[in-house]
Design an enzyme around this catalytic site. Structure first.
Site, PDB file in Angstrom:
ATOM      1  N   ARG A 169       8.077  16.668   5.108  1.00 11.12           N
ATOM      2  CA  ARG A 169       7.803  16.927   3.689  1.00 11.12           C
ATOM      3  C   ARG A 169       7.680  18.432   3.402  1.00 11.12           C
ATOM      4  NH1 ARG A 169       4.673  13.524   6.155  1.00 11.12           N
ATOM      5  NH2 ARG A 169       4.822  11.277   5.777  1.00 11.12           N
ATOM      6  N   LYS A 211      10.664   6.407  -7.050  1.00 12.08           N
ATOM      7  CA  LYS A 211       9.245   6.022  -6.997  1.00 12.08           C
ATOM      8  C   LYS A 211       8.331   7.217  -7.215  1.00 12.08           C
ATOM      9  CE  LYS A 211       6.483   5.713  -3.645  1.00 12.08           C
ATOM     10  NZ  LYS A 211       5.268   6.436  -3.138  1.00 12.08           N
ATOM     11  N   PRO A 228       5.719   2.584 -11.132  1.00  9.05           N
ATOM     12  CA  PRO A 228       6.144   2.894  -9.763  1.00  9.05           C
ATOM     13  C   PRO A 228       6.127   1.653  -8.875  1.00  9.05           C
ATOM     14  CG  PRO A 228       4.440   4.423 -10.532  1.00  9.05           C
ATOM     15  CD  PRO A 228       4.503   3.307 -11.512  1.00  9.05           C
ATOM     16  N   ASP A 230       6.175   0.708  -5.017  1.00  9.84           N
ATOM     17  CA  ASP A 230       6.136   0.999  -3.587  1.00  9.84           C
ATOM     18  C   ASP A 230       6.134  -0.334  -2.841  1.00  9.84           C
ATOM     19  OD1 ASP A 230       3.586   0.031  -4.035  1.00  9.84           O
ATOM     20  OD2 ASP A 230       2.606   1.528  -2.791  1.00  9.84           O
ATOM     21  N   HIS A 232       3.636  -2.036  -1.617  1.00 11.75           N
ATOM     22  CA  HIS A 232       2.570  -2.919  -2.095  1.00 11.75           C
ATOM     23  C   HIS A 232       2.999  -3.655  -3.369  1.00 11.75           C
ATOM     24  CE1 HIS A 232      -0.392  -1.376   0.731  1.00 11.75           C
ATOM     25  NE2 HIS A 232      -0.056  -0.150   0.393  1.00 11.75           N
TER      26      HIS A 232
END
Length: 279
Positions: A169, A211, A228, A230, A232
């Site tokens: 990242r 996302k 969003p 993800d 979950h």
């Protein structure tokens, strides 16, 4: 100090909601937040919340940041009573609010959030701030660190950023900072755009996919129609809404419903177990 009665507001739930990563418990009823270049401590007992700042700072910054002018009772009452899943999610997550965070901090925080979990994101964000943020002093004489702006992070090498445990990242953050500084992506302009246009512009930043762009739109730009998805939420949709989420019913507030569902997916089972232990 500013004391307010705020229904449908829970600092602990907000701190655990995965929206921001510099709000944390500091005592049994006390929370500390570093945001917008400021440091704020708060205490909550039931609906009574004490903000340790002056009235001007509260009205200029925190009233907006915590979305205190919005009617969350009205939002919760929009839930379809026949929707058993969402009714449980709202009951569990009631008190969570959609924050209005600083745009650049949200961009970086959600780049860091990719393939990551909340405790580690918190640690990475704090390390980044301590390494490159401007040191300041709070009301208690303690040093805290503001979030480093794009100019500061653009001046840091990818190798140096990797020392903040950012992994791959680091490249995304370094490049996105450079894009913001050179004007390839104009953050000030994005702040004034409508949802779809803002999302498209955000996705020009290095490492920002759909996302992450949705998260930035929801948690910084307050486009509360953003939703969003993800892992979950993907699993939740598959299990509870095989024919699709009822976006038409929640037009304009789908992002709030997403946040209730996200919190419930993270913490719902733990809260149920805790209630059983104490009953």
């Amino acid at each position: 100090m500013i004391k307010k009665e705020i229904p449908y507001f829970d600092l602990e739930k907000i701190s655990n909601s995965g929206q921001c990563f510099r709000l944390a418990r500091r005592g049994e009823e006390r929370f500390a937040l570093t945001a917008m270049g400021r440091y704020l401590e708060m205490e909550q007992r039931g609906a009574e919340v004490c903000f340790y700042c002056d009235r001007k700072e509260f009205e200029d910054i925190w009233e907006t940041y915590f979305d205190l002018r919005a009617d969350y009772k009205k939002i919760e009452n929009c839930v379809d009573p026949d929707d058993a899943y969402l009714s449980r999610a709202v009951q569990c997550a009631s008190g969570v609010r959609i924050l209005r965070q600083e745009l650049w901090e949200t961009v970086v925080s959600f780049i860091i959030s990719q393939q990551n979990h909340i405790p580690r994101i918190r640690k990475c964000v704090e390390t980044l701030c301590r390494s490159y943020g401007e040191p300041r002093v709070n009301l208690w004489g303690e040093t805290y660190f503001a979030f480093p702006g794009p100019e500061r992070l653009a001046a840091v090498s990818e190798e140096e950023l990797r020392r903040c445990n950012l992994g791959y990242r680091a490249k995304y953050i370094r490049k996105s900072a450079e894009m913001a500084v050179t004007g390839v992506v104009d953050l000030k302009r994005i702040a004034g755009l409508e949802y779809s246009a803002a999302k498209a512009e955000l996705m020009k930043l290095c490492g920002v996919g759909i996302k992450v762009a949705e998260c930035i739109c929801l948690f910084a730009l307050h486009h509360i129609e953003a939703f969003p998805v993800d892992t979950h939420i993907q699993d939740m949709l598959r299990e509870n809404y095989p024919d699709g989420f009822p976006f038409e019913r929640y037009q304009g507030i789908a992002g709030v419903m997403q946040q209730y569902a996200f919190y419930y997916e993270l913490w719902g089972e733990k809260e149920i177990l805790q209630e059983r232990r104490t009953s």
